[in-house]
Every structure is written in structure tokens, then in C-alpha cells.
Design an enzyme around this catalytic site. Structure first.
Site, PDB file in Angstrom:
ATOM      1  N   ASP A 151      -1.738  -8.813   8.845  1.00 47.02           N
ATOM      2  CA  ASP A 151      -0.519  -8.562   9.606  1.00 47.02           C
ATOM      3  C   ASP A 151       0.412  -9.737   9.334  1.00 47.02           C
ATOM      4  OD1 ASP A 151       1.509  -8.333  11.474  1.00 47.02           O
ATOM      5  OD2 ASP A 151       0.197  -7.719  13.105  1.00 47.02           O
ATOM      6  N   ALA A 153       7.584  -6.657   0.669  1.00 48.06           N
ATOM      7  CA  ALA A 153       8.029  -5.287   0.933  1.00 48.06           C
ATOM      8  C   ALA A 153       7.537  -4.762   2.275  1.00 48.06           C
ATOM      9  CB  ALA A 153       7.553  -4.355  -0.182  1.00 48.06           C
ATOM     10  N   ALA A 154       6.832  -5.589   3.048  1.00 46.89           N
ATOM     11  CA  ALA A 154       6.358  -5.140   4.358  1.00 46.89           C
ATOM     12  C   ALA A 154       7.540  -4.975   5.294  1.00 46.89           C
ATOM     13  CB  ALA A 154       5.364  -6.143   4.932  1.00 46.89           C
ATOM     14  N   GLY A 155       7.590  -3.871   5.992  1.00 49.34           N
ATOM     15  CA  GLY A 155       8.708  -3.647   6.904  1.00 49.34           C
ATOM     16  C   GLY A 155       8.423  -2.513   7.873  1.00 49.34           C
ATOM     17  N   SER A 184       0.808  -1.221   0.000  1.00 52.43           N
ATOM     18  CA  SER A 184       0.000   0.000   0.000  1.00 52.43           C
ATOM     19  C   SER A 184       0.839   1.268   0.000  1.00 52.43           C
ATOM     20  CB  SER A 184      -0.921   0.014   1.227  1.00 52.43           C
ATOM     21  OG  SER A 184      -0.159   0.103   2.428  1.00 52.43           O
ATOM     22  N   ARG A 185       2.177   1.139   0.125  1.00 48.98           N
ATOM     23  CA  ARG A 185       3.009   2.343   0.148  1.00 48.98           C
ATOM     24  C   ARG A 185       4.436   1.992  -0.270  1.00 48.98           C
ATOM     25  NH1 ARG A 185       5.546   3.193   5.560  1.00 48.98           N
ATOM     26  NH2 ARG A 185       5.327   1.260   6.726  1.00 48.98           N
ATOM     27  N   TYR A 194      17.235  -3.334  13.297  1.00 44.16           N
ATOM     28  CA  TYR A 194      16.778  -3.299  11.913  1.00 44.16           C
ATOM     29  C   TYR A 194      17.790  -3.979  11.002  1.00 44.16           C
ATOM     30  CZ  TYR A 194      15.201  -1.325   7.446  1.00 44.16           C
ATOM     31  OH  TYR A 194      14.769  -1.164   6.149  1.00 44.16           O
ATOM     32  N   ILE A 213       8.009   1.163  -1.763  1.00 43.10           N
ATOM     33  CA  ILE A 213       8.476   0.266  -2.816  1.00 43.10           C
ATOM     34  C   ILE A 213       7.401  -0.753  -3.174  1.00 43.10           C
ATOM     35  CG2 ILE A 213      10.208  -1.481  -3.397  1.00 43.10           C
ATOM     36  CD1 ILE A 213      12.165   0.031  -1.572  1.00 43.10           C
TER      37      ILE A 213
END
Length: 239
Positions: free
Chosen positions: A58, A85-87, A12-13, A150, A15
Site C-alpha cells: 500500500d 501509476a498507483a491511483g 497490476s492494471r 482528485y 497504464i
């Protein structure tokens, strides 16, 4: 890529959203996954072409991931491409980092990709030419002060990617990792771009579209697997 099904986690945002747009332009049907169902829907509805879907999930929760991919399979069919790409980032010096923040970063950035790869592979193993791209980071290779947790999550993701590539290569499934540097997204919004860009040999931040185009290259390249592609404007050279 025409008519193939691509799943973009964190779509949704940043990359992820850019990758979803590029995939749709190439004729893919895209399943956009985001923790926010409303954000996923808004992205999917804006994509060119037809057959796109959106789902709230999630990725750090195993049951949610399982149910989401079961729904995708039932509604859309077998998965050809997966972009993870979730992070999240909770940057701080280690002594100032709370245990719950460590858990959140590792669960989304590392465990989340493990869970989605596992769920997607059930159908990808039946799909000739299937491919996965995990989104890592240049700091997963070189580290960065104030980003120890991270960095660890992204270094772990690199090791996971290379191992998984070996596991599934014989079934014609390719797995690669994209390692961005300074990319203009929500995650880098707090940085002073002019100052940070001085560290980059090309002298600027990259765009989400530039990073996403490299992800598409990895998805489209039939003889590339087990690779780490840095998209960092040469930042690796200066670290």
C-alpha cells in the site's frame, strides 16, 4: 534498457500494467507493485523475459513502502526506472465528499508517489541515467467539476514532480510527469465512452498501451526532465 531494473507501482492494471509489459519487452527486469499481492504476481508472471518480481504494498503507508524498496534492493539491486501509476478516485461534488475519501485520494495519489520516489532515490542516485515518471492527469491542470479532490491530488503531483526534477538533475536522475486524458482503464469504465469521446478532438479514448508508450519515451529520453507530457487526444485544446 536491457537488464536494468524498473519498478512499476500500480503495476497490476491499467497504464501501470501496460508500462510493465513494455519495459519487459525492452529487456528490463520489472518489479511489479500493487496493493494486491496476488494481482501483482499475476502480472509479473505474465511478463516476457526473466528476473521479474512482484510485491504487495500500500503506497500510502510509509513503513510498507520503506520495507518494500528495501526488499527490492536486497533481491534485485539498484533501481534504474520508477513508474508511479498507483491511483484512486472518489469522484463527487465537494459538498458530497466525505473527509475520509479526501484523505484516501490524497494519500494514494500524492503522498504515495512522494514516498516511493523517496525510497527509490536511495539507489537511483547511484545509477547513471536513472529516471522517474509520475502519472498525473489532464484535470490536474484544468480541473473538472465533481473531481476537485482528485484534481488537487494530480496538481500537487505535478508541482512535486517539477520540484524533484530540480533537486536531482545534478545527479543525472530525470523526473517527468505524464498527464493522460480519457484512457480506457478501470477508472474510466463508468463513463459513457461514446459521449465522453465527443469532447476529444481525436474522437476516441486512448488505450493504456498508448499512454504507457509515452511513459517509456520519457524514461528513454536522456535529455528530457522536468516536463509534463499530455497524452489526451487533444482534450487539452477543448477544455
Amino acid at each position: 534498457m536491457a537488464s536494468r531494473l524498473a519498478v512499476v507501482c500500480g503495476g497490476s492494471r491499467g497504464i501501470g500494467a501496460a508500462a510493465a509489459r513494455l519495459l519487459a519487452r525492452r529487456g528490463c527486469r520489472v518489479a511489479v507493485i500493487s496493493r494486491s499481492e496476488a494481482a501483482a504476481r499475476a502480472t509479473a508472471e505474465a511478463l516476457p523475459g526473466e528476473g521479474h518480481v512482484s510485491l504487495g504494498c500500500d503506497v500510502s503507508r510509509p513503513l510498507e513502502v520503506q520495507r518494500t524498496f528495501e526488499s527490492i534492493q536486497k533481491t534485485c539491486g539498484d533501481v534504474s526506472y520508477l513508474v508511479n501509476a498507483a491511483g484512486v478516485n472518489r469522484d463527487a461534488l465537494l459538498l458530497r465528499t466525505q473527509p475520509e475519501d479526501m484523505v484516501a485520494v490524497l494519500h494514494v495519489n500524492l503522498l504515495g508517489s512522494m514516498l516511493t520516489c523517496r525510497a527509490a532515490l536511495r539507489s537511483m542516485l547511484r545509477t547513471p541515467g536513472a529516471a522517474i515518471v509520475n502519472i498525473g492527469s489532464v484535470v490536474g491542470r484544468n480541473g473538472s467539476a465533481g473531481q476537485s479532490v482528485y484534481s488537487a491530488s494530480k496538481a500537487g503531483l505535478e508541482g512535486f514532480t517539477l520540484s524533484l526534477a530540480k533537486e536531482v538533475a545534478a545527479r543525472d536522475v530525470r523526473v517527468n510527469l505524464l498527464a493522460p486524458g480519457f484512457i480506457r482503464t478501470d477508472m474510466t469504465a463508468a463513463l459513457q465512452e461514446e459521449d465522453a469521446a465527443l469532447r476529444v478532438p481525436l474522437g476516441r479514448f486512448g488505450s493504456a498501451e498508448e499512454a504507457a508508450s509515452a511513459a517509456i519515451f520519457l524514461l528513454e529520453s536522456p535529455y528530457v526532465t522536468g516536463q509534463v507530457l499530455l497524452v489526451d487526444g487533444g482534450l487539452q485544446l477543448a477544455m
